[in-house]
Write a protein that holds these residues in place. Structure first.
Motif, short mmCIF file in Angstrom:
data_model
loop_
_atom_site.label_atom_id
_atom_site.label_comp_id
_atom_site.label_asym_id
_atom_site.label_seq_id
_atom_site.Cartn_x
_atom_site.Cartn_y
_atom_site.Cartn_z
N VAL A 278 -32.61 15.49 -13.35
CA VAL A 278 -33.24 14.17 -13.21
C VAL A 278 -32.43 13.12 -13.96
CG1 VAL A 278 -35.31 12.82 -13.71
CG2 VAL A 278 -35.54 15.16 -12.86
N ALA A 279 -31.93 13.49 -15.15
CA ALA A 279 -31.11 12.55 -15.91
C ALA A 279 -29.84 12.19 -15.15
CB ALA A 279 -30.76 13.14 -17.28
N LEU A 280 -29.24 13.17 -14.50
CA LEU A 280 -28.04 12.91 -13.69
C LEU A 280 -28.38 12.01 -12.51
CD1 LEU A 280 -25.09 13.40 -12.95
CD2 LEU A 280 -25.82 15.49 -11.75
N LEU A 281 -29.53 12.27 -11.87
CA LEU A 281 -29.97 11.43 -10.75
C LEU A 281 -30.13 9.98 -11.20
CD1 LEU A 281 -31.14 11.11 -7.85
CD2 LEU A 281 -33.37 11.71 -8.80
N GLY A 282 -30.80 9.79 -12.34
CA GLY A 282 -30.99 8.43 -12.85
C GLY A 282 -29.67 7.76 -13.20
N ARG A 283 -28.76 8.52 -13.82
CA ARG A 283 -27.48 7.94 -14.20
C ARG A 283 -26.69 7.51 -12.96
NH1 ARG A 283 -26.24 11.70 -17.38
NH2 ARG A 283 -24.72 12.90 -16.18
N ARG B 251 -32.66 3.60 -16.03
CA ARG B 251 -33.04 4.26 -17.28
C ARG B 251 -33.74 5.58 -16.98
NH1 ARG B 251 -34.90 -0.91 -17.94
NH2 ARG B 251 -37.04 -0.23 -17.64
N VAL B 252 -33.55 6.53 -17.88
CA VAL B 252 -34.23 7.82 -17.78
C VAL B 252 -34.96 8.07 -19.10
CG1 VAL B 252 -34.03 10.30 -17.41
CG2 VAL B 252 -32.54 8.73 -16.16
N VAL B 253 -36.29 8.13 -19.05
CA VAL B 253 -37.10 8.28 -20.25
C VAL B 253 -37.67 9.70 -20.28
CG1 VAL B 253 -39.08 7.41 -21.55
CG2 VAL B 253 -37.73 5.84 -20.12
N ALA B 254 -37.47 10.41 -21.38
CA ALA B 254 -38.08 11.72 -21.59
C ALA B 254 -39.42 11.51 -22.28
CB ALA B 254 -37.18 12.61 -22.43
N GLU B 255 -40.52 11.87 -21.59
CA GLU B 255 -41.86 11.69 -22.15
C GLU B 255 -42.31 12.94 -22.90
OE1 GLU B 255 -44.74 8.96 -19.75
OE2 GLU B 255 -44.00 10.49 -18.37
#
Length: 398
Positions: free
Chosen positions: A326-331, A336-340
């Motif tokens: 998911v972080a790669l997708l957002g990048r 922004r990619v937020v880890a909740e």
């Protein structure tokens, strides 16, 4: 007393000895039919059951225990894949069973002791369990009119600097008799009309608080949760029309499922909001079966990875793979990619290496009233300052 259901007699024998050392009587069963009869007759304090039962279906047995209104505790013995164990635990919790989690085979004495301590061997379980308060529509209507619905703000931090970067507005009911009540106890009871009024109240109050922070030089991004009905309504535009270019960024959060179910009207409203200077965030990303084409078509500026993956990012390779993907997708999408749901600061280097840009969670900072955001926003190492202020070890969730 504990009753044990386990297909492997050697495992059951070891467990029986461990229970005896810990001062607990046990009875062993290899088939579920006899176990159920004994549970109904004896009402044991603890049921320990393996998930691998051969011809017996262990998850179906959990359902039988729920149907029998079993009031004791249930501990699972797991020799299967972790995700199967988690599904079984969630099924039991949904059925109202007191699930103690699971132990891997072979069982360790220290882990079994911890489970028995949580059961409270030798203490009677209360006949009546404490229940959440139940509210009427009239009480909710009064709360809306009386201004009893207030806002707390969950801080969000930039991983690279550790500074406060944003806040998420969370509604609380300041009940005159019961104190502060979480949203899960009253939001599902709101009518559609009440929900729209609450959205209006939250947006108005949150923007007012953000303006006060800005005057003091603290300008975190402001996130407000909106429903699918809000996104489908042109009224949402009117609620944000009075913003000036100097105001902090306003982000509207919508859950993944709602965002993906959105049709043309919702897409149109989202586009008009973005043209007005607002941003959109997809909350709880990863738990819905979403269409990447819909994700591509909506003007998304932020993805928030669901806490169920973040919580296990250091323990499970599959959860780590999902967070990294998911972080790669957002990048790649430039957002922004937020880890909740961060509960332990030890996972921060891993999240940053995967490409997450921001973090939030109780291990970093609890939701707090508006005045406390000012103090946090002026601190150079906001992550450490916020965690130290709680006076609790990381991972303590209020």
């Amino acid at each position: 007393m504990a009753v044990v259901l386990e297909a492997d007699p050697d495992v059951a024998a070891v467990l029986s000895l461990q229970l005896d050392v810990l001062g607990m009587e046990s009875r062993y069963y290899s088939h579920s039919s006899l176990l159920l009869n004994d549970i109904l007759r004896r009402q044991p304090q603890l049921v320990i059951m393996g998930l691998e039962l051969g011809a017996d279906d262990s998850i179906a047995l959990l359902r039988r225990l729920g149907e029998c209104h079993y009031r004791g505790s249930v501990l699972l013995l797991s020799g299967v894949e972790a995700k199967i164990t988690r599904i079984a635990e969630r099924v039991g919790e949904t059925l109202g069973l007191n699930m103690l989690g699971s132990l891997d085979k072979p069982m360790r004495m220290v882990e079994l002791r911890q489970c028995l301590d949580s059961v409270g061997v030798g203490r009677e379980r209360p006949i009546e369990t404490c229940r959440e308060p139940v509210f009427t529509c009239d009480e909710l209507e009064h709360a809306l009119h009386a201004g009893e619905l207030t806002l707390h703000y969950q801080p969000q931090f930039e991983l690279s600097s550790g500074r406060l970067s944003g806040v998420e507005a969370l509604v609380r009911w300041s009940h005159p008799e019961l104190g502060l009540i979480g949203p899960g106890n009253f939001l599902p009871l709101l009518s559609l009309e009440q929900s729209k009024r609450l959205t209006s109240h939250v947006l108005t109050q949150a923007q007012h608080d953000a303006a006060q922070w800005a005057r003091a030089g603290v300008t975190p991004t402001l996130s407000v949760n909106v429903t699918a009905d809000d996104m489908m309504s042109p009224d949402l535009l009117a609620l944000t029309r009075m913003r000036s270019p100097s105001d902090p960024s306003l982000v509207l959060e919508i859950t993944e499922t709602a965002a993906m179910d959105d049709e043309l009207l919702g897409s149109e409203v989202a586009a008009r909001l973005c043209l007005s200077g607002l941003e959109m965030s997809v909350d709880d990303f990863g738990i819905g079966f979403s269409s990447l084409a819909r994700l591509q078509s909506l003007p998304i500026s932020e993805l928030k990875i669901d806490r169920s993956f973040v919580r296990l990012v250091e323990q499970e390779a599959q959860s780590a793979a999902i967070v990294e993907a998911v972080a790669l997708l957002g990048r790649r999408m430039g957002i922004r990619v937020v880890a909740e749901g961060v509960e332990d600061m030890a996972c921060l280097p891993l999240l940053e290496r995967f490409g997450c840009t921001h973090v939030q969670g109780f291990g970093l900072a609890r939701p707090m009233p508006a005045p406390d955001i000012l103090a946090l926003g002026t601190h150079h190492e906001a992550i450490r300052a916020s965690s130290a202020d709680t006076g609790l070890p990381f991972g303590s969730v209020p």
